[in-house]
Motif scaffolding. Structure first.
Motif, PDB file in Angstrom:
ATOM      1  N   LEU A  16       0.850  -1.191   0.000  1.00  0.00           N
ATOM      2  CA  LEU A  16       0.000   0.000   0.000  1.00  0.00           C
ATOM      3  C   LEU A  16       0.882   1.236   0.000  1.00  0.00           C
ATOM      4  O   LEU A  16       1.667   1.437   0.925  1.00  0.00           O
ATOM      5  N   ALA A  72      -2.349   6.231  -0.103  1.00  0.00           N
ATOM      6  CA  ALA A  72      -3.597   5.464  -0.074  1.00  0.00           C
ATOM      7  C   ALA A  72      -4.081   5.204   1.350  1.00  0.00           C
ATOM      8  O   ALA A  72      -5.263   4.953   1.564  1.00  0.00           O
ATOM      9  N   ILE A 132      -8.057   4.937   2.852  1.00  0.00           N
ATOM     10  CA  ILE A 132      -8.625   3.726   3.437  1.00  0.00           C
ATOM     11  C   ILE A 132      -9.188   4.018   4.823  1.00  0.00           C
ATOM     12  O   ILE A 132     -10.276   3.557   5.171  1.00  0.00           O
ATOM     13  N   ARG A 176     -12.310   6.313   4.483  1.00  0.00           N
ATOM     14  CA  ARG A 176     -13.404   5.597   3.814  1.00  0.00           C
ATOM     15  C   ARG A 176     -14.266   4.828   4.811  1.00  0.00           C
ATOM     16  O   ARG A 176     -15.451   4.623   4.588  1.00  0.00           O
ATOM     17  N   LEU A 218      -5.279   2.325  -7.521  1.00  0.00           N
ATOM     18  CA  LEU A 218      -5.535   1.642  -6.261  1.00  0.00           C
ATOM     19  C   LEU A 218      -6.668   2.310  -5.481  1.00  0.00           C
ATOM     20  O   LEU A 218      -7.600   1.639  -5.030  1.00  0.00           O
ATOM     21  N   VAL A 219      -6.615   3.633  -5.340  1.00  0.00           N
ATOM     22  CA  VAL A 219      -7.668   4.301  -4.564  1.00  0.00           C
ATOM     23  C   VAL A 219      -9.015   4.232  -5.283  1.00  0.00           C
ATOM     24  O   VAL A 219     -10.061   4.180  -4.630  1.00  0.00           O
ATOM     25  N   VAL A 270     -10.204   0.768  -4.429  1.00  0.00           N
ATOM     26  CA  VAL A 270     -10.539   0.737  -3.001  1.00  0.00           C
ATOM     27  C   VAL A 270     -11.906   1.378  -2.765  1.00  0.00           C
ATOM     28  O   VAL A 270     -12.722   0.863  -1.994  1.00  0.00           O
ATOM     29  N   CYS A 329     -14.490  -1.146  -3.752  1.00  0.00           N
ATOM     30  CA  CYS A 329     -14.456  -2.449  -3.079  1.00  0.00           C
ATOM     31  C   CYS A 329     -14.702  -2.371  -1.581  1.00  0.00           C
ATOM     32  O   CYS A 329     -14.704  -3.401  -0.915  1.00  0.00           O
ATOM     33  N   THR A 330     -14.853  -1.184  -1.040  1.00  0.00           N
ATOM     34  CA  THR A 330     -15.025  -1.049   0.406  1.00  0.00           C
ATOM     35  C   THR A 330     -16.284  -0.248   0.708  1.00  0.00           C
ATOM     36  O   THR A 330     -16.904   0.325  -0.182  1.00  0.00           O
ATOM     37  N   THR A 354     -13.888  -5.198   4.664  1.00  0.00           N
ATOM     38  CA  THR A 354     -13.109  -4.059   4.199  1.00  0.00           C
ATOM     39  C   THR A 354     -11.657  -4.469   3.959  1.00  0.00           C
ATOM     40  O   THR A 354     -11.057  -4.085   2.948  1.00  0.00           O
ATOM     41  N   VAL A 384      -9.667  -4.236   0.448  1.00  0.00           N
ATOM     42  CA  VAL A 384      -8.384  -3.554   0.250  1.00  0.00           C
ATOM     43  C   VAL A 384      -7.367  -4.523  -0.346  1.00  0.00           C
ATOM     44  O   VAL A 384      -6.618  -4.166  -1.261  1.00  0.00           O
ATOM     45  N   SER A 405      -8.125  -5.001  -3.891  1.00  0.00           N
ATOM     46  CA  SER A 405      -7.783  -3.762  -4.608  1.00  0.00           C
ATOM     47  C   SER A 405      -6.298  -3.714  -4.919  1.00  0.00           C
ATOM     48  O   SER A 405      -5.901  -3.321  -6.021  1.00  0.00           O
TER      49      SER A 405
END
Length: 175
Positions: free
Chosen positions: A84, A88, A92, A95, A122-123, A126, A129-130, A160, A164, A167
């Motif tokens: 990570l 990011a 996370i 979020r 990535l973000v 994320v 996906c979260t 979560t 991540v 992700s």
């Protein structure tokens, strides 16, 4: 393709006409039902408003005080072990509480690194996906006055973490 575009533009008005037509054919007081539903919706909004204001204030205080940056800096090395990148980490963390605050951080990352960079990708993944775990728990359980959430928090945080992890895997292979 034109038919699909027409269908997507006509779907909402068709659904509204269907609901109103069904209500009229069923001899229901459609407008009175609408008004009663709107009143119930306003009561729900009034009930969750203090929680929303509290969450937004908390996120604003965390960002403005620099605590979020401190926490992200503290977690940079452990996060690097999980592939990570440092920018990011705040996304996370935020979020979990607020989608709009996390989106603000994502836009800052897009401006600084670009949307096609590893961090940008990535973000983005994320965010899809979260879930805003603490927001959902406080709003949904608070609205129906559930005090004992059992394993909900643990399950939501595990989901979560899985989001991540996926992700990171997807972003590494996409970039």
């Amino acid at each position: 393709m034109r038919f699909l575009l027409f269908l997507s533009e006509a779907a909402v008005p068709l659904i509204i006409f269907y609901i109103v037509g069904f209500g009229i054919l069923s001899k229901r007081p459609v407008f009175d039902d609408f008004i009663n539903g709107a009143k119930g919706g306003m009561k729900t909004v009034a009930g969750i408003m203090p929680t929303l204001i509290g969450l937004m204030t908390a996120v604003g205080v965390l960002r403005a005080s620099g605590f979020l940056d401190f926490l992200a800096e503290l977690l940079t090395k452990p996060a690097a072990l999980l592939f990570l990148p440092a920018p990011a980490v705040p996304v996370i963390l935020v979020r979990l509480v607020s989608n709009s605050a996390a989106m603000g951080l994502v836009l800052d990352i897009f401006k600084k690194y670009g949307t096609d960079s590893y961090v940008g990708m990535l973000v983005s993944v994320v965010m899809s996906c979260t879930e805003t775990v603490f927001y959902c728990l406080s709003i949904y359980f608070g609205t129906v006055k559930i005090k004992k959430t059992r394993y909900t928090l643990a399950g939501a945080l595990a989901a979560t973490a899985a989001g991540v992890a996926v992700s990171v895997l997807l972003s590494r292979y996409l970039v």
